[in-house]
Design a protein around this motif. Structure first.
Motif, PDB file in Angstrom:
ATOM      1  N   ARG A 168     -35.647   3.129  28.728  1.00  0.00           N
ATOM      2  CA  ARG A 168     -35.241   2.379  29.914  1.00  0.00           C
ATOM      3  C   ARG A 168     -33.957   2.958  30.503  1.00  0.00           C
ATOM      4  NH1 ARG A 168     -31.068  -1.467  28.316  1.00  0.00           N
ATOM      5  NH2 ARG A 168     -31.216  -2.059  26.115  1.00  0.00           N
ATOM      6  N   THR A 169     -33.817   2.774  31.798  1.00  0.00           N
ATOM      7  CA  THR A 169     -32.599   3.143  32.496  1.00  0.00           C
ATOM      8  C   THR A 169     -31.934   1.875  33.011  1.00  0.00           C
ATOM      9  OG1 THR A 169     -33.738   3.434  34.615  1.00  0.00           O
ATOM     10  CG2 THR A 169     -33.559   5.366  33.187  1.00  0.00           C
ATOM     11  N   VAL A 170     -30.714   2.010  33.488  1.00  0.00           N
ATOM     12  CA  VAL A 170     -29.979   0.842  33.963  1.00  0.00           C
ATOM     13  C   VAL A 170     -30.740   0.126  35.076  1.00  0.00           C
ATOM     14  CG1 VAL A 170     -27.871   0.090  35.141  1.00  0.00           C
ATOM     15  CG2 VAL A 170     -27.726   1.720  33.249  1.00  0.00           C
ATOM     16  N   VAL A 171     -31.345   0.887  35.977  1.00  0.00           N
ATOM     17  CA  VAL A 171     -31.997   0.284  37.130  1.00  0.00           C
ATOM     18  C   VAL A 171     -33.199  -0.576  36.748  1.00  0.00           C
ATOM     19  CG1 VAL A 171     -33.683   2.097  37.679  1.00  0.00           C
ATOM     20  CG2 VAL A 171     -32.613   0.794  39.535  1.00  0.00           C
ATOM     21  N   ASP A 172     -33.761  -0.367  35.567  1.00  0.00           N
ATOM     22  CA  ASP A 172     -34.921  -1.153  35.147  1.00  0.00           C
ATOM     23  C   ASP A 172     -34.605  -2.644  35.037  1.00  0.00           C
ATOM     24  OD1 ASP A 172     -36.679   1.020  34.978  1.00  0.00           O
ATOM     25  OD2 ASP A 172     -36.002   1.524  32.963  1.00  0.00           O
ATOM     26  N   ALA A 173     -33.322  -2.972  34.900  1.00  0.00           N
ATOM     27  CA  ALA A 173     -32.940  -4.385  34.795  1.00  0.00           C
ATOM     28  C   ALA A 173     -33.334  -5.163  36.045  1.00  0.00           C
ATOM     29  CB  ALA A 173     -31.436  -4.507  34.560  1.00  0.00           C
ATOM     30  N   ALA A 174     -33.362  -4.493  37.186  1.00  0.00           N
ATOM     31  CA  ALA A 174     -33.692  -5.193  38.432  1.00  0.00           C
ATOM     32  C   ALA A 174     -35.098  -5.785  38.380  1.00  0.00           C
ATOM     33  CB  ALA A 174     -33.551  -4.237  39.620  1.00  0.00           C
ATOM     34  N   GLU A 175     -36.043  -5.046  37.797  1.00  0.00           N
ATOM     35  CA  GLU A 175     -37.410  -5.553  37.710  1.00  0.00           C
ATOM     36  C   GLU A 175     -37.523  -6.673  36.680  1.00  0.00           C
ATOM     37  OE1 GLU A 175     -40.197  -2.412  37.111  1.00  0.00           O
ATOM     38  OE2 GLU A 175     -39.761  -1.465  39.040  1.00  0.00           O
ATOM     39  N   ASP A 176     -36.736  -6.603  35.610  1.00  0.00           N
ATOM     40  CA  ASP A 176     -36.755  -7.681  34.617  1.00  0.00           C
ATOM     41  C   ASP A 176     -36.216  -8.971  35.222  1.00  0.00           C
ATOM     42  OD1 ASP A 176     -37.775  -5.877  32.834  1.00  0.00           O
ATOM     43  OD2 ASP A 176     -35.931  -5.625  31.686  1.00  0.00           O
ATOM     44  N   VAL A 177     -35.111  -8.859  35.960  1.00  0.00           N
ATOM     45  CA  VAL A 177     -34.539 -10.033  36.625  1.00  0.00           C
ATOM     46  C   VAL A 177     -35.540 -10.602  37.640  1.00  0.00           C
ATOM     47  CG1 VAL A 177     -32.755 -10.770  38.264  1.00  0.00           C
ATOM     48  CG2 VAL A 177     -32.127  -9.405  36.262  1.00  0.00           C
ATOM     49  N   ASP A 178     -36.197  -9.727  38.380  1.00  0.00           N
ATOM     50  CA  ASP A 178     -37.170 -10.188  39.373  1.00  0.00           C
ATOM     51  C   ASP A 178     -38.345 -10.907  38.716  1.00  0.00           C
ATOM     52  OD1 ASP A 178     -38.304 -10.178  42.165  1.00  0.00           O
ATOM     53  OD2 ASP A 178     -39.845  -8.997  41.166  1.00  0.00           O
ATOM     54  N   ALA A 179     -38.769 -10.423  37.534  1.00  0.00           N
ATOM     55  CA  ALA A 179     -39.878 -11.072  36.828  1.00  0.00           C
ATOM     56  C   ALA A 179     -39.513 -12.496  36.441  1.00  0.00           C
ATOM     57  CB  ALA A 179     -40.253 -10.266  35.585  1.00  0.00           C
ATOM     58  N   ILE A 180     -38.273 -12.687  35.998  1.00  0.00           N
ATOM     59  CA  ILE A 180     -37.814 -14.038  35.633  1.00  0.00           C
ATOM     60  C   ILE A 180     -37.709 -14.907  36.878  1.00  0.00           C
ATOM     61  CG2 ILE A 180     -35.942 -15.370  34.599  1.00  0.00           C
ATOM     62  CD1 ILE A 180     -35.291 -12.853  32.925  1.00  0.00           C
TER      63      ILE A 180
END
Length: 309
Positions: free
Chosen positions: A71-83
């Motif tokens: 994973r890269t730092v930017v992947d957090a955006a998709e995790d937050v969006d999923a929640i």
């Protein structure tokens, strides 16, 4: 109550919790490194007073969340969006502290669905490519952090040595998290020591560290007790973040908050970020250090709430 959601891509499980008024302004709080959704936060009573609904989740490889390899730092955006989709949240703010701060900036850069209303990054590191722009990335950093990142850089992309080091740290935490906090305390400036001696903050930190490494089965195959969330965080910080700060639109209010005496994320990182993000609100506390971001949290939450409005 702990909830889980599956990511649209990969079907990974993410564990998260919410606190405060469900009808209040939603704010994601992204934890430090190592950390978990149980990291330091405000009491439910105080969240109601602020008019904030707090949402926190375990980053991949921590606590109850599946690992996301490479994973890269930017992947957090998709995790937050999923929640956010799971909660049917349409507009939200993101606050990241320490290891969570670069991930908060990633949410501002991606701004999936134009749903990110405001962002705050507290005591953040700068990306590694800042070294090409004159930043001494390790300058002013604690000896333990420098030696850890040196170990990572020397063996990358192989993380076996890093995993072995962090496995020893994780075992220390599992036996007694106070020992790990004491090792950090030895390097802290006095202003940080005063903060972590507060009984409430200390309890939150100890629970946070223990939750971060408590799931031994999430380790790597060659070392089942290696804390891979922790490993993956450090690799992500020292790799390309997957986005450029120029991608953060000026329409998204951003705060950069830092303590001038920080030795875990040195103040030079803050100055570099502020230079690259001239529209951001840059707040520098001259008498503060890394852990001062914890008592500053109520004011930061109020700021992102107001800016979102």
């Amino acid at each position: 109550m702990v909830k889980t959601v599956k990511t649209p891509s990969g079907g990974r499980t993410i564990a998260y919790e919410t606190w405060g008024d469900p009808d209040a302004h939603p704010v994601f709080l992204l934890h430090g490194t190592p950390g978990s959704r149980l990291g330091p936060r405000l009491r439910t009573f105080d969240l109601h007073k602020l008019g904030v609904r707090l949402i926190a989740y375990d980053r991949p490889g921590y606590g109850g969340s599946d690992r996301h390899e490479k994973r890269t730092v930017v992947d957090a955006a998709e995790d937050v969006d999923a929640i956010a989709q799971d909660l049917d949240v349409k507009k939200y703010s993101v606050v990241g502290r320490s290891g969570g701060a670069p991930h908060a900036l990633a949410c501002a850069a991606r701004n999936i669905g134009s749903q990110v209303a405001s962002v705050a990054a507290l005591v953040s590191l700068a990306p590694p490519d800042a070294e090409d722009d004159g930043l001494d990335w390790h300058g002013g950093m604690s000896d333990s952090n420098v030696s850890t990142y040196d170990l990572l850089d020397a063996h990358a992309p192989d993380v076996t040595e890093l995993g072995a080091l962090l496995a020893r740290n994780a075992e220390t935490i599992r036996r007694d998290p106070t020992v790990f906090l004491a090792s950090l305390r030895e390097e802290m400036p006095n202003v940080d020591r005063v903060i972590v001696e507060d009984a409430g903050i200390r309890q939150h930190l100890l629970r946070n560290y223990l939750s971060a490494v408590g799931e031994a089965e999430q380790g790597a195959a060659d070392d089942p007790r290696a804390p891979m969330g922790w490993v993956d965080d450090l690799v992500a910080f020292r790799s390309h973040w997957g986005f450029d700060l120029k991608q953060i639109d000026d329409s998204v209010p951003v705060m950069l908050w830092h303590g001038e005496r920080d030795i875990f994320a040195p103040v030079a990182h803050f100055h570099w970020l502020a230079k690259k993000m001239p529209s951001a609100k840059a707040v520098l506390q001259p008498s503060a250090a890394h852990f001062a971001a914890l008592p500053a949290l109520p004011q930061v939450l109020a700021w992102v709430r107001d800016e979102a409005a």
